[in-house]
Scaffold this active site. Structure first.
Site: not given
Length: 140
Positions: A50, A68
């Protein structure tokens, strides 16, 4: 005067830089927070894919206009309140900026909440982590 403006800009940008961890430092910190050891390989895999273990990352804008945040790339539409005041369900009851700090406590607690509610597949990178993973035993 230009020097002052540049210095001021750097001062505001510095907190957003965060820190870069590695697999073992993340596993040790999460273990110290009480995260079960049998989950640490999964969490370190998610963080690697990520954010490349970086705490200060804000991802590119998603199709719905959300972003995000942090080491686990936690979405601001559902889980944290963005600084711009945009609507958020804010299920973790915190500012998105709290996910960008060197202290990963907020990121870990929010990520655990997401995992409890939605499972590991809540992360789009889970397909990299759903299977045999390297042991984290060498980190301790």
């Amino acid at each position: 005067m230009k020097f002052f403006v540049v210095l001021l800009a750097l001062a505001f940008a510095a907190p957003a830089l965060g820190r870069t961890m590695d697999r073992c430092s993340l596993a040790r910190e999460m273990s110290a927070m009480g995260v079960p050891r049998d989950q640490l390989s999964k969490w370190t895999c998610i963080a690697e894919h990520e954010s490349s273990f970086r705490t200060g990352v804000v991802g590119p804008t998603n199709y719905n206009g959300s972003n995000d945040y942090g080491i686990f790339q936690i979405n601001n539409y559902y889980w944290c309140q963005p600084a711009n005041g945009r609507f958020s369900y804010n299920e973790c009851a915190l500012s998105c900026n709290a996910l960008l700090t060197d202290d990963i406590t907020n990121s870990v607690r929010c990520a655990q909440k997401i995992q409890r509610q939605q499972g590991w597949s809540a992360w789009s990178t889970w397909h990299f982590c759903d299977g045999a993973l390297p042991s984290i035993n060498d980190c301790f």
